[in-house]
Scaffold this active site. Structure first.
Site, PDB file in Angstrom:
ATOM      1  N   LEU A   1       0.859  -1.180   0.000  1.00  0.00           N
ATOM      2  CA  LEU A   1       0.000   0.000   0.000  1.00  0.00           C
ATOM      3  C   LEU A   1       0.898   1.233   0.000  1.00  0.00           C
ATOM      4  CD1 LEU A   1      -2.533  -1.158   2.743  1.00  0.00           C
ATOM      5  CD2 LEU A   1      -2.951  -1.066   0.267  1.00  0.00           C
ATOM      6  N   ALA A   2       0.299   2.395  -0.273  1.00  0.00           N
ATOM      7  CA  ALA A   2       1.106   3.610  -0.282  1.00  0.00           C
ATOM      8  C   ALA A   2       1.840   3.788   1.043  1.00  0.00           C
ATOM      9  CB  ALA A   2       0.229   4.829  -0.568  1.00  0.00           C
ATOM     10  N   GLU A   3       1.160   3.507   2.161  1.00  0.00           N
ATOM     11  CA  GLU A   3       1.794   3.660   3.475  1.00  0.00           C
ATOM     12  C   GLU A   3       1.347   2.569   4.437  1.00  0.00           C
ATOM     13  OE1 GLU A   3       3.950   6.079   4.026  1.00  0.00           O
ATOM     14  OE2 GLU A   3       3.478   7.526   2.449  1.00  0.00           O
ATOM     15  N   THR A   4       2.281   2.162   5.281  1.00  0.00           N
ATOM     16  CA  THR A   4       1.977   1.363   6.469  1.00  0.00           C
ATOM     17  C   THR A   4       2.458   2.162   7.674  1.00  0.00           C
ATOM     18  OG1 THR A   4       2.169  -0.758   5.317  1.00  0.00           O
ATOM     19  CG2 THR A   4       2.420  -0.779   7.714  1.00  0.00           C
TER      20      THR A   4
ATOM     21  N   CYS B   1       3.006  11.414   7.026  1.00  0.00           N
ATOM     22  CA  CYS B   1       1.938  10.850   6.202  1.00  0.00           C
ATOM     23  C   CYS B   1       0.599  11.148   6.857  1.00  0.00           C
ATOM     24  CB  CYS B   1       2.110   9.344   6.023  1.00  0.00           C
ATOM     25  SG  CYS B   1       0.748   8.630   5.060  1.00  0.00           S
TER      26      CYS B   1
END
Length: 262
Positions: free
Chosen positions: A45-48, A72
């Site tokens: 995903l874009a961010e964790t 983020c």
């Protein structure tokens, strides 16, 4: 093997399959950096976001599939949703500390979550030739912030029609590229491209609004603004300039809960 709870939350939306999906892991103690990076890469995903509780507050870190990042927004919103809804956080205010971005907070008002972040400081810049060529359109103005370029265009249609050359865009030295214009039904619209850090187009980028809010607040001469990010999944944000900080508000919804083995 130890198991870690994993939550996937769609942020800046009240419907699944919209907004920006983020993974959230609440840890007892920090894992090795390499292990967190591997988890983020596996999630793809874009961010964790990873969190560790410290007394009544939390420390937070964010990883794309390729790198750790300074800030983020959508993964912080997702983290707050998890702590409020699955960890019974005691109050409607959540304090978070990032070793890269300092103190952050999230306030809960009904279903709405409001991030309080420091503003990005931007300066006028000249757009690199590769950047303009990759976007296929010349901006009316270009700015450079701490990690991103902001390119301003004349209309929402310019933003909607943009089909960047992502391979060329990845050669530009920046975390990401924000493109923005006045909105037809909101104060401003944007998109965010970050192939440099493994995210071709981010669906809804809270951190980009630390750049966008000061710019559009000054341009439109108003402190409270509405915004839409025009990715395929779309996202809606309420924005407010508060001196050297901004409020960024939106909703979130849970997509899945599970466990991972590490």
């Amino acid at each position: 093997m130890p198991k870690i709870k994993l939550y996937q939350i769609d942020a800046f939306t009240d419907k699944v399959f919209r907004g920006n999906p983020a993974a959230v892991c609440v840890l007892d103690e920090w894992l090795e950096d390499e292990k967190m990076q591997n988890i983020a890469a596996e999630n793809n995903l874009a961010e964790t976001a990873f969190l560790v509780k410290r007394e009544n507050d939390y420390e937070i870190r964010w990883f794309t599939p390729l790198v750790e990042v300074d800030l983020c927004g959508h993964a912080t919103l997702a983290s707050a949703y998890v702590l409020f809804n699955f960890y019974n956080h005691a109050t409607d205010r959540l304090n978070l500390y990032s070793h890269r971005s300092g103190m952050l907070s999230v306030e809960k008002t009904g279903e709405e979550l409001t991030l309080n972040f420091p503003i990005d400081v931007i300066e006028k810049a000249e757009a690199p030739k590769a950047l303009v060529e990759a976007l296929g359109n010349t901006p009316t103005a270009t700015y450079k912030g701490k990690t991103d370029y902001l390119l301003v265009f004349a209309s929402q249609q310019d933003i909607e029609a943009m089909k960047p050359d992502l391979r060329l865009l990845a050669t530009v030295e920046a975390r990401g590229i924000i493109v923005s214009a006045p909105g037809d039904e909101v104060d401003f619209v944007s998109r965010f491209f970050a192939p440099q850090v493994g995210v071709d187009e981010d669906p809804v980028t809270g951190s980009a609004h630390t750049t966008l809010i000061p710019y559009w607040s000054d341009k439109l001469r108003k402190k409270s603004l509405t915004a839409k990010q025009l990715s395929k999944r779309h996202g809606d944000l309420k924005c407010e300039l508060l001196g050297d900080r901004v409020n960024i508000s939106g909703k979130a919804v849970a997509y899945l809960t599970g466990e991972i083995d590490v």
